[in-house]
Design a protein around this motif. Structure first.
Motif, PDB file in Angstrom:
ATOM      1  N   TYR A  43      30.224  -1.489   9.084  1.00  0.00           N
ATOM      2  CA  TYR A  43      29.056  -1.054   9.867  1.00  0.00           C
ATOM      3  C   TYR A  43      28.071  -0.262   9.017  1.00  0.00           C
ATOM      4  O   TYR A  43      26.859  -0.348   9.226  1.00  0.00           O
ATOM      5  CB  TYR A  43      29.500  -0.264  11.099  1.00  0.00           C
ATOM      6  CG  TYR A  43      29.956  -1.205  12.187  1.00  0.00           C
ATOM      7  CD1 TYR A  43      29.055  -2.088  12.772  1.00  0.00           C
ATOM      8  CD2 TYR A  43      31.282  -1.248  12.591  1.00  0.00           C
ATOM      9  CE1 TYR A  43      29.465  -2.982  13.742  1.00  0.00           C
ATOM     10  CE2 TYR A  43      31.705  -2.146  13.560  1.00  0.00           C
ATOM     11  CZ  TYR A  43      30.790  -3.014  14.130  1.00  0.00           C
ATOM     12  OH  TYR A  43      31.191  -3.911  15.079  1.00  0.00           O
ATOM     13  N   ARG A  45      27.478  -0.887   6.006  1.00  0.00           N
ATOM     14  CA  ARG A  45      26.724  -1.923   5.288  1.00  0.00           C
ATOM     15  C   ARG A  45      25.660  -2.525   6.195  1.00  0.00           C
ATOM     16  O   ARG A  45      24.508  -2.720   5.797  1.00  0.00           O
ATOM     17  CB  ARG A  45      27.700  -3.012   4.815  1.00  0.00           C
ATOM     18  CG  ARG A  45      27.017  -4.151   4.110  1.00  0.00           C
ATOM     19  CD  ARG A  45      27.978  -5.276   3.809  1.00  0.00           C
ATOM     20  NE  ARG A  45      27.261  -6.460   3.328  1.00  0.00           N
ATOM     21  CZ  ARG A  45      27.740  -7.686   3.391  1.00  0.00           C
ATOM     22  NH1 ARG A  45      28.935  -7.913   3.908  1.00  0.00           N
ATOM     23  NH2 ARG A  45      27.041  -8.693   2.944  1.00  0.00           N
ATOM     24  N   LEU A  46      26.044  -2.797   7.430  1.00  0.00           N
ATOM     25  CA  LEU A  46      25.098  -3.390   8.389  1.00  0.00           C
ATOM     26  C   LEU A  46      23.891  -2.468   8.609  1.00  0.00           C
ATOM     27  O   LEU A  46      22.738  -2.909   8.650  1.00  0.00           O
ATOM     28  CB  LEU A  46      25.828  -3.662   9.713  1.00  0.00           C
ATOM     29  CG  LEU A  46      25.019  -4.265  10.860  1.00  0.00           C
ATOM     30  CD1 LEU A  46      24.350  -5.560  10.440  1.00  0.00           C
ATOM     31  CD2 LEU A  46      25.941  -4.518  12.064  1.00  0.00           C
ATOM     32  N   VAL A  47      24.167  -1.176   8.704  1.00  0.00           N
ATOM     33  CA  VAL A  47      23.075  -0.213   8.899  1.00  0.00           C
ATOM     34  C   VAL A  47      22.172  -0.177   7.663  1.00  0.00           C
ATOM     35  O   VAL A  47      20.941  -0.185   7.783  1.00  0.00           O
ATOM     36  CB  VAL A  47      23.660   1.193   9.206  1.00  0.00           C
ATOM     37  CG1 VAL A  47      22.605   2.267   9.049  1.00  0.00           C
ATOM     38  CG2 VAL A  47      24.257   1.214  10.605  1.00  0.00           C
ATOM     39  N   GLU A  49      21.688  -2.554   5.559  1.00  0.00           N
ATOM     40  CA  GLU A  49      20.925  -3.803   5.498  1.00  0.00           C
ATOM     41  C   GLU A  49      19.776  -3.791   6.512  1.00  0.00           C
ATOM     42  O   GLU A  49      18.690  -4.289   6.231  1.00  0.00           O
ATOM     43  CB  GLU A  49      21.850  -4.998   5.772  1.00  0.00           C
ATOM     44  CG  GLU A  49      22.779  -5.289   4.619  1.00  0.00           C
ATOM     45  CD  GLU A  49      23.860  -6.303   4.974  1.00  0.00           C
ATOM     46  OE1 GLU A  49      24.404  -6.912   4.067  1.00  0.00           O
ATOM     47  OE2 GLU A  49      24.160  -6.461   6.181  1.00  0.00           O
ATOM     48  N   THR A  50      20.037  -3.245   7.672  1.00  0.00           N
ATOM     49  CA  THR A  50      18.962  -3.163   8.683  1.00  0.00           C
ATOM     50  C   THR A  50      17.837  -2.260   8.178  1.00  0.00           C
ATOM     51  O   THR A  50      16.655  -2.564   8.326  1.00  0.00           O
ATOM     52  CB  THR A  50      19.523  -2.628  10.016  1.00  0.00           C
ATOM     53  OG1 THR A  50      20.623  -3.443  10.402  1.00  0.00           O
ATOM     54  CG2 THR A  50      18.472  -2.647  11.107  1.00  0.00           C
ATOM     55  N   ALA A  51      18.233  -1.162   7.536  1.00  0.00           N
ATOM     56  CA  ALA A  51      17.220  -0.227   7.019  1.00  0.00           C
ATOM     57  C   ALA A  51      16.376  -0.878   5.929  1.00  0.00           C
ATOM     58  O   ALA A  51      15.177  -0.624   5.820  1.00  0.00           O
ATOM     59  CB  ALA A  51      17.907   1.022   6.487  1.00  0.00           C
ATOM     60  N   LEU A  53      15.755  -4.060   5.546  1.00  0.00           N
ATOM     61  CA  LEU A  53      15.367  -5.426   5.911  1.00  0.00           C
ATOM     62  C   LEU A  53      13.918  -5.785   5.544  1.00  0.00           C
ATOM     63  O   LEU A  53      13.656  -6.831   5.012  1.00  0.00           O
ATOM     64  CB  LEU A  53      15.575  -5.603   7.417  1.00  0.00           C
ATOM     65  CG  LEU A  53      15.645  -7.020   7.936  1.00  0.00           C
ATOM     66  CD1 LEU A  53      16.750  -7.776   7.242  1.00  0.00           C
ATOM     67  CD2 LEU A  53      15.908  -6.996   9.442  1.00  0.00           C
ATOM     68  N   ASP A  54      12.996  -4.900   5.829  1.00  0.00           N
ATOM     69  CA  ASP A  54      11.584  -5.244   5.639  1.00  0.00           C
ATOM     70  C   ASP A  54      10.917  -4.341   4.619  1.00  0.00           C
ATOM     71  O   ASP A  54       9.711  -4.103   4.697  1.00  0.00           O
ATOM     72  CB  ASP A  54      10.855  -5.159   6.985  1.00  0.00           C
ATOM     73  CG  ASP A  54      11.359  -6.221   7.927  1.00  0.00           C
ATOM     74  OD1 ASP A  54      11.456  -7.382   7.503  1.00  0.00           O
ATOM     75  OD2 ASP A  54      11.691  -5.895   9.076  1.00  0.00           O
ATOM     76  N   ALA A  55      11.725  -3.864   3.684  1.00  0.00           N
ATOM     77  CA  ALA A  55      11.183  -2.882   2.742  1.00  0.00           C
ATOM     78  C   ALA A  55      10.019  -3.448   1.934  1.00  0.00           C
ATOM     79  O   ALA A  55       9.181  -2.699   1.448  1.00  0.00           O
ATOM     80  CB  ALA A  55      12.288  -2.406   1.806  1.00  0.00           C
ATOM     81  N   GLU A  56       9.960  -4.770   1.814  1.00  0.00           N
ATOM     82  CA  GLU A  56       8.893  -5.355   0.986  1.00  0.00           C
ATOM     83  C   GLU A  56       7.632  -5.661   1.788  1.00  0.00           C
ATOM     84  O   GLU A  56       6.598  -5.979   1.211  1.00  0.00           O
ATOM     85  CB  GLU A  56       9.406  -6.634   0.301  1.00  0.00           C
ATOM     86  CG  GLU A  56       9.396  -7.898   1.154  1.00  0.00           C
ATOM     87  CD  GLU A  56      10.365  -7.906   2.336  1.00  0.00           C
ATOM     88  OE1 GLU A  56      10.257  -8.819   3.168  1.00  0.00           O
ATOM     89  OE2 GLU A  56      11.223  -7.005   2.449  1.00  0.00           O
TER      90      GLU A  56
ATOM     91  N   ARG B  44       5.882  -2.455   9.615  1.00  0.00           N
ATOM     92  CA  ARG B  44       7.251  -2.990   9.525  1.00  0.00           C
ATOM     93  C   ARG B  44       7.936  -2.957  10.889  1.00  0.00           C
ATOM     94  O   ARG B  44       8.655  -3.890  11.253  1.00  0.00           O
ATOM     95  CB  ARG B  44       8.057  -2.189   8.496  1.00  0.00           C
ATOM     96  CG  ARG B  44       7.587  -2.476   7.096  1.00  0.00           C
ATOM     97  CD  ARG B  44       8.234  -1.590   6.049  1.00  0.00           C
ATOM     98  NE  ARG B  44       7.609  -1.884   4.752  1.00  0.00           N
ATOM     99  CZ  ARG B  44       7.663  -1.093   3.711  1.00  0.00           C
ATOM    100  NH1 ARG B  44       8.328   0.036   3.766  1.00  0.00           N
ATOM    101  NH2 ARG B  44       7.070  -1.431   2.583  1.00  0.00           N
ATOM    102  N   LEU B 135      20.305 -11.703   9.819  1.00  0.00           N
ATOM    103  CA  LEU B 135      20.158 -10.379  10.429  1.00  0.00           C
ATOM    104  C   LEU B 135      18.843 -10.296  11.204  1.00  0.00           C
ATOM    105  O   LEU B 135      18.794  -9.733  12.304  1.00  0.00           O
ATOM    106  CB  LEU B 135      20.224  -9.303   9.340  1.00  0.00           C
ATOM    107  CG  LEU B 135      20.168  -7.849   9.794  1.00  0.00           C
ATOM    108  CD1 LEU B 135      21.213  -7.563  10.864  1.00  0.00           C
ATOM    109  CD2 LEU B 135      20.373  -6.906   8.609  1.00  0.00           C
ATOM    110  N   PHE B 154      17.407   3.040  12.576  1.00  0.00           N
ATOM    111  CA  PHE B 154      17.867   2.634  11.244  1.00  0.00           C
ATOM    112  C   PHE B 154      16.724   2.244  10.304  1.00  0.00           C
ATOM    113  O   PHE B 154      16.779   2.516   9.120  1.00  0.00           O
ATOM    114  CB  PHE B 154      18.855   1.470  11.352  1.00  0.00           C
ATOM    115  CG  PHE B 154      20.092   1.837  12.119  1.00  0.00           C
ATOM    116  CD1 PHE B 154      20.786   3.000  11.839  1.00  0.00           C
ATOM    117  CD2 PHE B 154      20.563   1.036  13.145  1.00  0.00           C
ATOM    118  CE1 PHE B 154      21.917   3.357  12.554  1.00  0.00           C
ATOM    119  CE2 PHE B 154      21.692   1.381  13.868  1.00  0.00           C
ATOM    120  CZ  PHE B 154      22.370   2.549  13.570  1.00  0.00           C
TER     121      PHE B 154
END
Lengths: 230, 196
Positions: A43, A45-47, A49-51, A53-56, B44, B135, B154
């Motif tokens: 979990y 890791r999932l958090v 990855e969610t954080a 996700l759209d960093a770019e 975002r 995801l 998050f």
């Protein structure tokens, strides 16, 4: 989606996650039970990855100008309400309108004074779109202005070309030409600035700020057709 | 109110600067500071809340248009950041309603073929094996109210009191909502071929 899980540590899902979100101390069981430790790591890791996700993701070029344009439009639609905006924003709004038209509707509204062409580079073609290594050919007319400057902004912020009489610009009579090898993916926005006064230097604010400053200084600003490089 | 000027090299505080601009009645400067400081974060958030890129961009821009119009009456009961996300949340939920209406209007005309296209299914499957895409898809499948809480928690790393102020719900409700959403996401990822 609410079917019972067959994972070995559903107690962590039922209780541990809530304890974490409440900021409570975790039940000691979750530290000693290997399956729960694994679930917790999964979990986390999932958090992460969610954080990430759209960093770019970045807003599209010219968005602030479009906000001001809409603000202005709505103010004009109202009965007189003391629009202090009107006395300082026109330059920015004008730049926004031009930028919005050129950036969003570029192919539909080709500018008269600044011609933009893409010449394929030596690399293998992946499709019809421009790609790194292609060359951007710019040609403009100074139409009698004492100062003429070509600029190209990448993704609205990075100034990748700025020239007037020195290379990479070539000036002959009122014709001004420049060539830029497109270095990377992105959206390239050519800009022609014309003025009889010295032109304001570029700032860290990027295309919108620079176009606004040039308009405010009395320059004529023309945006060429934006080129997207993939 | 912190009117102190930061020393060179010290990061500026956009909240304090925007409030100072508001104190002198300069809404334009305040909005510019807010757009510079929070424009990307709100973009975002909107892009992940609203699948349709065009609608997400509109929600993002309208957040700041509406903020400009409401800045004069900003009550200062929350931070400007929280306040902006509250506006953004409303605009995104509106955008989702528009997207739903569009789908209802146009989907009957663009119905999928009755026989599934095996090639398309295979492509889908391949795409879903990409974890980031998977995801994103799983987040899209969460109900909007749940997605809002998950993203604010998050993606934006807001505190529960802040999220509670934005969503106008109790922090405890939101904590339970977020905690329940994680197993849902995990199961969704597994259904798309992504092991936890």
């Amino acid at each position: 989606m609410t079917a019972p899980t067959d994972r070995p540590c559903d107690r962590f899902e039922r209780e541990g996650l809530l304890q974490l979100e409440r900021g409570e101390a975790l039940d000691p069981h979750f530290d000693t039970c290997p399956a729960c430790r694994q679930a917790r790591a999964d979990y986390q890791r999932l958090v992460r990855e969610t954080a990430a996700l759209d960093a770019e993701l970045e807003p599209t070029p010219g968005w602030q100008a479009r906000v001001w344009q809409e603000v202005e439009r709505r103010q004009e639609g109202r009965p007189r309400g003391g629009s202090r905006l009107l006395w300082w924003v026109p330059a920015l709004v004008a730049a926004g309108i031009v930028a919005a038209v050129a950036l969003r509707l570029g192919p539909l509204a080709p500018p008269a004074g600044l011609r933009v062409e893409v010449e394929p580079g030596p690399g293998v073609r992946r499709g019809a779109e421009a790609q790194p290594g292609d060359r951007l050919l710019l040609e403009a007319r100074s139409v009698g202005a004492a100062q003429a400057e070509l600029r190209v902004y990448r993704d609205d912020h990075e100034l990748v070309l700025r020239c007037s009489t020195q290379p990479p610009c070539r000036r002959r009579g009122d014709s001004l030409r420049a060539t830029l090898t497109l270095p990377a993916v992105g959206t390239y926005q050519p800009l022609l600035l014309l003025s009889d006064q010295p032109l304001p230097a570029p700032t860290a604010g990027g295309l919108d700020a620079d176009a606004g400053a040039a308009l405010e200084a009395g320059a004529r600003v023309e945006l060429g057709e934006a080129v997207r490089v993939r | 109110m912190t009117g102190a000027r930061p020393t060179p090299g010290e990061p500026r505080d956009p909240e304090a600067d925007a409030l100072t601009a508001l104190d002198r009645g300069d809404r334009e400067a305040a909005l510019t500071l807010l757009m510079d400081a929070y424009g990307t974060a709100i973009y975002r958030f909107c892009r992940r809340m609203v699948t349709d890129e065009e609608l997400a961009e509109e929600a993002h821009q309208m957040t700041f248009v509406q903020a400009f119009e409401a800045l004069e009456t900003f009550s200062r009961r929350s931070s400007l950041r929280t306040w902006l996300f509250s506006i953004a949340r409303h605009r995104c939920l509106d955008a989702l309603k528009i997207a739903r209406r569009r789908r209802r209007r146009f989907e009957p005309m663009a119905e999928a073929p009755e026989t599934p296209d095996p090639a398309a299914a295979a492509e889908d499957h391949l795409a879903d094996r990409d974890r980031t895409r998977a995801l994103r898809r799983c987040l899209e499948r969460l109900p909007p109210q749940v997605r809002t809480a998950v993203l604010l928690r998050f993606q934006q790393e807001l505190t529960y009191p802040e999220i509670a102020a934005i969503c106008r719900q109790r922090a405890a409700t939101l904590q339970a909502r977020v905690a329940r959403s994680l197993p849902t996401l995990r199961r969704c990822l597994e259904s798309l071929g992504q092991a936890a």
